[in-house]
Motif scaffolding. Sequence first.
Motif, PDB file in Angstrom:
ATOM      1  N   PRO A   1       0.806  -1.223   0.000  1.00  0.00           N
ATOM      2  CA  PRO A   1       0.000   0.000   0.000  1.00  0.00           C
ATOM      3  C   PRO A   1       0.839   1.274   0.000  1.00  0.00           C
ATOM      4  O   PRO A   1       0.319   2.360  -0.260  1.00  0.00           O
ATOM      5  CB  PRO A   1      -0.813  -0.120   1.298  1.00  0.00           C
ATOM      6  CG  PRO A   1       0.010  -0.992   2.187  1.00  0.00           C
ATOM      7  CD  PRO A   1       0.708  -1.959   1.276  1.00  0.00           C
ATOM      8  N   GLU A   2       2.151   1.141   0.305  1.00  0.00           N
ATOM      9  CA  GLU A   2       3.037   2.301   0.330  1.00  0.00           C
ATOM     10  C   GLU A   2       3.825   2.454  -0.970  1.00  0.00           C
ATOM     11  O   GLU A   2       4.671   3.347  -1.097  1.00  0.00           O
ATOM     12  CB  GLU A   2       4.030   2.181   1.490  1.00  0.00           C
ATOM     13  CG  GLU A   2       3.389   1.974   2.848  1.00  0.00           C
ATOM     14  CD  GLU A   2       2.623   3.198   3.313  1.00  0.00           C
ATOM     15  OE1 GLU A   2       2.937   4.301   2.819  1.00  0.00           O
ATOM     16  OE2 GLU A   2       1.715   3.049   4.144  1.00  0.00           O
ATOM     17  N   ALA A   3       3.591   1.585  -1.939  1.00  0.00           N
ATOM     18  CA  ALA A   3       4.419   1.556  -3.150  1.00  0.00           C
ATOM     19  C   ALA A   3       4.256   2.810  -3.992  1.00  0.00           C
ATOM     20  O   ALA A   3       3.162   3.371  -4.114  1.00  0.00           O
ATOM     21  CB  ALA A   3       4.079   0.321  -3.975  1.00  0.00           C
ATOM     22  N   ARG A   4       5.385   3.231  -4.578  1.00  0.00           N
ATOM     23  CA  ARG A   4       5.404   4.345  -5.527  1.00  0.00           C
ATOM     24  C   ARG A   4       6.079   3.875  -6.810  1.00  0.00           C
ATOM     25  O   ARG A   4       6.640   2.786  -6.859  1.00  0.00           O
ATOM     26  CB  ARG A   4       6.128   5.547  -4.919  1.00  0.00           C
ATOM     27  CG  ARG A   4       5.480   6.049  -3.633  1.00  0.00           C
ATOM     28  CD  ARG A   4       6.016   7.388  -3.206  1.00  0.00           C
ATOM     29  NE  ARG A   4       5.375   7.850  -1.987  1.00  0.00           N
ATOM     30  CZ  ARG A   4       5.420   9.101  -1.546  1.00  0.00           C
ATOM     31  NH1 ARG A   4       6.074  10.023  -2.250  1.00  0.00           N
ATOM     32  NH2 ARG A   4       4.825   9.438  -0.424  1.00  0.00           N
ATOM     33  N   GLU A   5       6.042   4.727  -7.817  1.00  0.00           N
ATOM     34  CA  GLU A   5       6.565   4.335  -9.124  1.00  0.00           C
ATOM     35  C   GLU A   5       8.029   3.920  -9.051  1.00  0.00           C
ATOM     36  O   GLU A   5       8.472   3.048  -9.804  1.00  0.00           O
ATOM     37  CB  GLU A   5       6.389   5.476 -10.122  1.00  0.00           C
ATOM     38  CG  GLU A   5       4.939   5.735 -10.515  1.00  0.00           C
ATOM     39  CD  GLU A   5       4.299   4.538 -11.207  1.00  0.00           C
ATOM     40  OE1 GLU A   5       5.026   3.784 -11.895  1.00  0.00           O
ATOM     41  OE2 GLU A   5       3.080   4.351 -11.063  1.00  0.00           O
ATOM     42  N   ALA A   6       8.812   4.509  -8.159  1.00  0.00           N
ATOM     43  CA  ALA A   6      10.221   4.136  -8.026  1.00  0.00           C
ATOM     44  C   ALA A   6      10.371   2.671  -7.636  1.00  0.00           C
ATOM     45  O   ALA A   6      11.380   2.025  -7.970  1.00  0.00           O
ATOM     46  CB  ALA A   6      10.907   5.026  -6.994  1.00  0.00           C
ATOM     47  N   CYS A   7       9.376   2.141  -6.928  1.00  0.00           N
ATOM     48  CA  CYS A   7       9.443   0.743  -6.479  1.00  0.00           C
ATOM     49  C   CYS A   7       9.323  -0.229  -7.648  1.00  0.00           C
ATOM     50  O   CYS A   7       9.739  -1.384  -7.534  1.00  0.00           O
ATOM     51  CB  CYS A   7       8.356   0.462  -5.447  1.00  0.00           C
ATOM     52  SG  CYS A   7       8.390   1.549  -4.007  1.00  0.00           S
ATOM     53  N   ARG A   8       8.729   0.210  -8.762  1.00  0.00           N
ATOM     54  CA  ARG A   8       8.618  -0.664  -9.931  1.00  0.00           C
ATOM     55  C   ARG A   8       9.970  -0.850 -10.615  1.00  0.00           C
ATOM     56  O   ARG A   8      10.229  -1.869 -11.224  1.00  0.00           O
ATOM     57  CB  ARG A   8       7.655  -0.061 -10.962  1.00  0.00           C
ATOM     58  CG  ARG A   8       6.216   0.078 -10.560  1.00  0.00           C
ATOM     59  CD  ARG A   8       5.425   0.596 -11.756  1.00  0.00           C
ATOM     60  NE  ARG A   8       4.101   1.065 -11.434  1.00  0.00           N
ATOM     61  CZ  ARG A   8       2.994   0.324 -11.526  1.00  0.00           C
ATOM     62  NH1 ARG A   8       3.097  -0.940 -11.901  1.00  0.00           N
ATOM     63  NH2 ARG A   8       1.820   0.844 -11.243  1.00  0.00           N
ATOM     64  N   LYS A   9      10.839   0.147 -10.505  1.00  0.00           N
ATOM     65  CA  LYS A   9      12.083   0.156 -11.287  1.00  0.00           C
ATOM     66  C   LYS A   9      13.298  -0.293 -10.487  1.00  0.00           C
ATOM     67  O   LYS A   9      14.127  -1.057 -10.976  1.00  0.00           O
ATOM     68  CB  LYS A   9      12.319   1.564 -11.839  1.00  0.00           C
ATOM     69  CG  LYS A   9      11.210   2.080 -12.745  1.00  0.00           C
ATOM     70  CD  LYS A   9      11.502   3.494 -13.213  1.00  0.00           C
ATOM     71  CE  LYS A   9      11.466   4.482 -12.043  1.00  0.00           C
ATOM     72  NZ  LYS A   9      11.695   5.875 -12.479  1.00  0.00           N
ATOM     73  N   ASP A  10      13.431   0.195  -9.266  1.00  0.00           N
ATOM     74  CA  ASP A  10      14.644  -0.034  -8.490  1.00  0.00           C
ATOM     75  C   ASP A  10      14.440  -1.140  -7.468  1.00  0.00           C
ATOM     76  O   ASP A  10      13.344  -1.296  -6.906  1.00  0.00           O
ATOM     77  CB  ASP A  10      15.062   1.248  -7.771  1.00  0.00           C
ATOM     78  CG  ASP A  10      15.299   2.392  -8.737  1.00  0.00           C
ATOM     79  OD1 ASP A  10      15.663   2.106  -9.897  1.00  0.00           O
ATOM     80  OD2 ASP A  10      15.109   3.564  -8.333  1.00  0.00           O
ATOM     81  N   THR A  11      15.513  -1.881  -7.205  1.00  0.00           N
ATOM     82  CA  THR A  11      15.478  -2.951  -6.214  1.00  0.00           C
ATOM     83  C   THR A  11      16.172  -2.477  -4.941  1.00  0.00           C
ATOM     84  O   THR A  11      17.365  -2.145  -4.968  1.00  0.00           O
ATOM     85  CB  THR A  11      16.187  -4.211  -6.738  1.00  0.00           C
ATOM     86  OG1 THR A  11      15.550  -4.637  -7.946  1.00  0.00           O
ATOM     87  CG2 THR A  11      16.124  -5.327  -5.712  1.00  0.00           C
ATOM     88  N   PRO A  12      15.462  -2.425  -3.815  1.00  0.00           N
ATOM     89  CA  PRO A  12      16.094  -1.961  -2.579  1.00  0.00           C
ATOM     90  C   PRO A  12      17.072  -2.996  -2.038  1.00  0.00           C
ATOM     91  O   PRO A  12      16.854  -4.204  -2.159  1.00  0.00           O
ATOM     92  CB  PRO A  12      14.914  -1.768  -1.626  1.00  0.00           C
ATOM     93  CG  PRO A  12      13.866  -2.706  -2.143  1.00  0.00           C
ATOM     94  CD  PRO A  12      14.039  -2.768  -3.627  1.00  0.00           C
ATOM     95  N   SER A  13      18.154  -2.542  -1.444  1.00  0.00           N
ATOM     96  CA  SER A  13      19.129  -3.440  -0.818  1.00  0.00           C
ATOM     97  C   SER A  13      18.816  -3.572   0.663  1.00  0.00           C
ATOM     98  O   SER A  13      18.144  -2.723   1.263  1.00  0.00           O
ATOM     99  CB  SER A  13      20.549  -2.900  -1.012  1.00  0.00           C
ATOM    100  OG  SER A  13      20.667  -1.591  -0.473  1.00  0.00           O
ATOM    101  N   LEU A  14      19.321  -4.634   1.271  1.00  0.00           N
ATOM    102  CA  LEU A  14      19.093  -4.896   2.693  1.00  0.00           C
ATOM    103  C   LEU A  14      20.151  -4.140   3.491  1.00  0.00           C
ATOM    104  O   LEU A  14      21.301  -4.574   3.594  1.00  0.00           O
ATOM    105  CB  LEU A  14      19.172  -6.406   2.950  1.00  0.00           C
ATOM    106  CG  LEU A  14      18.752  -6.900   4.339  1.00  0.00           C
ATOM    107  CD1 LEU A  14      17.265  -6.647   4.579  1.00  0.00           C
ATOM    108  CD2 LEU A  14      19.044  -8.396   4.474  1.00  0.00           C
ATOM    109  N   ASP A  15      19.766  -3.005   4.066  1.00  0.00           N
ATOM    110  CA  ASP A  15      20.717  -2.118   4.732  1.00  0.00           C
ATOM    111  C   ASP A  15      20.410  -2.004   6.223  1.00  0.00           C
ATOM    112  O   ASP A  15      19.248  -2.126   6.650  1.00  0.00           O
ATOM    113  CB  ASP A  15      20.671  -0.727   4.102  1.00  0.00           C
ATOM    114  CG  ASP A  15      21.101  -0.733   2.642  1.00  0.00           C
ATOM    115  OD1 ASP A  15      22.011  -1.530   2.317  1.00  0.00           O
ATOM    116  OD2 ASP A  15      20.527   0.023   1.848  1.00  0.00           O
ATOM    117  N   SER A  16      21.451  -1.718   6.993  1.00  0.00           N
ATOM    118  CA  SER A  16      21.302  -1.555   8.444  1.00  0.00           C
ATOM    119  C   SER A  16      20.472  -0.323   8.762  1.00  0.00           C
ATOM    120  O   SER A  16      20.547   0.709   8.075  1.00  0.00           O
ATOM    121  CB  SER A  16      22.677  -1.429   9.105  1.00  0.00           C
ATOM    122  OG  SER A  16      23.427  -2.610   8.945  1.00  0.00           O
TER     123      SER A  16
END
Length: 734
Positions: free
Chosen positions: A686-701
């Motif tokens: 429900p929090e997704a934005r257009e950037a979420c379709r393109k970029d893959t988030p990394s697992l960060d501290s």
Amino acid sequence: MATEPTTADAADWNDGRDDPILEVRDTNVTYNEGETYVLNDVNVDVERDEVLGIVGESGSGKSMFASALLDAVPDPGRLTGDITYNRADGSSVDILELDDEELRQFRWEEISMVFQGAMSSFNPTMTVGAHFKETLKSHDRHVGEGMTFARRLLEDLYLEPERVLDAYPHELSGGMQQRALIALSMVLDPEVLVMDEPTAALDLLMQRSILQLLETLQSEYDLTIVFITHDLPLVASLADRMAIIYAFEFAEIGPREQIVGDSAHPYTRALLNATPNIDAPLAEMQPIPGEGPAPVNVPDGCRFHPRCDLATEECRTDVPTLDDVSAGSGHRAACHHKAEAREEIPLNFGVDADEAVGAPEPAGRSAASDGASAGGDDGALLSLDDVEVHFEEDQGLIERFRTEPDVVRAVDGVSLDIEEEDLICLLGESGCGKTTLGKTMIGLQRPTGGSIEYRGTDIWEAKAGNEDRRFYDIRSALQIIHQDPGSALNPNRRIVDILSEPLKHTHTNIDRVERRTRIKSLLERVGMTPASDFMHRYPHQLSGGEQQRVALARALLMDPDAILADEAISAVDVSLRIGIMDLMLELQSEFGTSFLFISHDLSNARYFAEHGDGRIAVMYLGEIVEIGSAERLIHDPRHPYTEVLRWATPSLDLESMEASDPPVREIDVPDPVDPPSGCRFHTRCPEAREACRKDTPSLDSLEDADGKVACFREDPAHDYWDSDPITDQTPGDD
């Protein structure tokens, strides 16, 4: 011995309710020519348009009650008593007096049944649509009109009608199968839906979603629902009234608020306190000692007295009747000590977990160990570095020449360290890759990418380098406890022989006497006392809890460094889960073992991780999206998917029990063959934005808390904040 049923005046059992659709009177189910009762003297009304939750442990008689309502008790069982069905037009039907043809028509048209295993309810050689058409034809209904109604039902259950109707059962996920089965059970527009553990095989998110859908269907189609389950918190959010069944008798029945908040039977209160709960203090959760009796060995007097702390001589000799707890409330309990039970057995979920005396305080971990690392830490027992496990789907002979096989990305780029005497809980929905990752960790599954090291040695390089002894030693040090202990134990061998086998291979220098001495000692250590009573039994002669203890003992016989517990408590009753987890934690400390505990239940993961000062790693579509302490993940989840799992976890808090919309845009998990681009959760988030379709988030501290998370919302400078929200329609929207 079996207790003879008692009778009661039928007028005493209507609980003041004015429109019962089902009236069950003096109903019994017996075997062995009436000597063995598996349902004993049941007197209960089911009100029209209500949801009645039936709750009890495995083997308590819940399913037999469901079968009795449809006069479908399997042979050679004998059903006696009176079960009256009252139609809306004022006419009544004595269900037990119907002939075979009348009963065949009655069962789907008036009362329908939803069974536990959706896959076993469908014919695998027929499409789902063919099941609907066959049902309509066999009841002389117009197929065209019926299929139009079927499509409407499927849409109400958030399914694509044409896709589902054209599919074979195995082509649907477990949640889709179960929803299709619910639609099939309603296609003849019955008045009553009897549901026997309909969500037991599903993960929590799908369970809660289906319960919400049932609430909507119940209101829209004026359904009466009898929902049978062993999971009290699950059904509590749906039920109007609840009935607790123990040892083939109803122990307590009443409005949900009374059963959950002011129960009067010691068993009900003990069952509530034994249920893993994310809102209750850990120190207050206690398992119920012992297990329910078998039908051939029912105690005299109150059937719960061997497990009850309040039992007196009266309880051991006199059978309690199901009497009013308070006049006119519709709340009844079969106990000699109703008032004392409320005073002597306080409910744990009303206590503030932070203020509870004796509640353990998680020690917290350093930044270096609180999350998934890059792998290769010299101090790690097991180190995974960018591990991938991809499977090619099977193809037919012709397909092999025409197309490339589809690839399932079960695990996709996971890096994680497990330390000595560590404890990690892997949490996520079915199909997210938990079990595949776990098996890869202990050397049962070869990764297709990345590496896994045991004490600095690459496991699969050791095998490829013909270091067979080294690989054998590694595999011996990494053990597994399977989800279903019954299928993991050889049914044709005695317990002593099952446990002797690994010792013969790993300790070739010890003789038969010493092997049996070790086995006896370990069986007693896991709570199977006296061990001599269990060693010569076969697995089917043990209860589910006892089978799981044998599986745990077999793993420990190898003196392992790490144990994969793959849904190791999901097959045992809720009342036994805390006891099994406590035992595993005690043995971890005693044997110095690390645990990888797989679960789809946040309550279980929270209990295990907090008691063992461990971490919870949340998986979604082959990736770890968040990892940290249980306390932080529950009270401060940073990934939207973790919030979804938190929402899906049932609570016994009456104020928060009312169902709310799931915080997801889509109920079903995407196909792992074709996972979404960018952030894999964006199609449901429900929090997704257009950037979420393109970029893959990394697992960060995390900078302000323990653990790590893969979400753009933790980076205030990310383009996420300037991109447009994704505005797909969410479930429940108009």
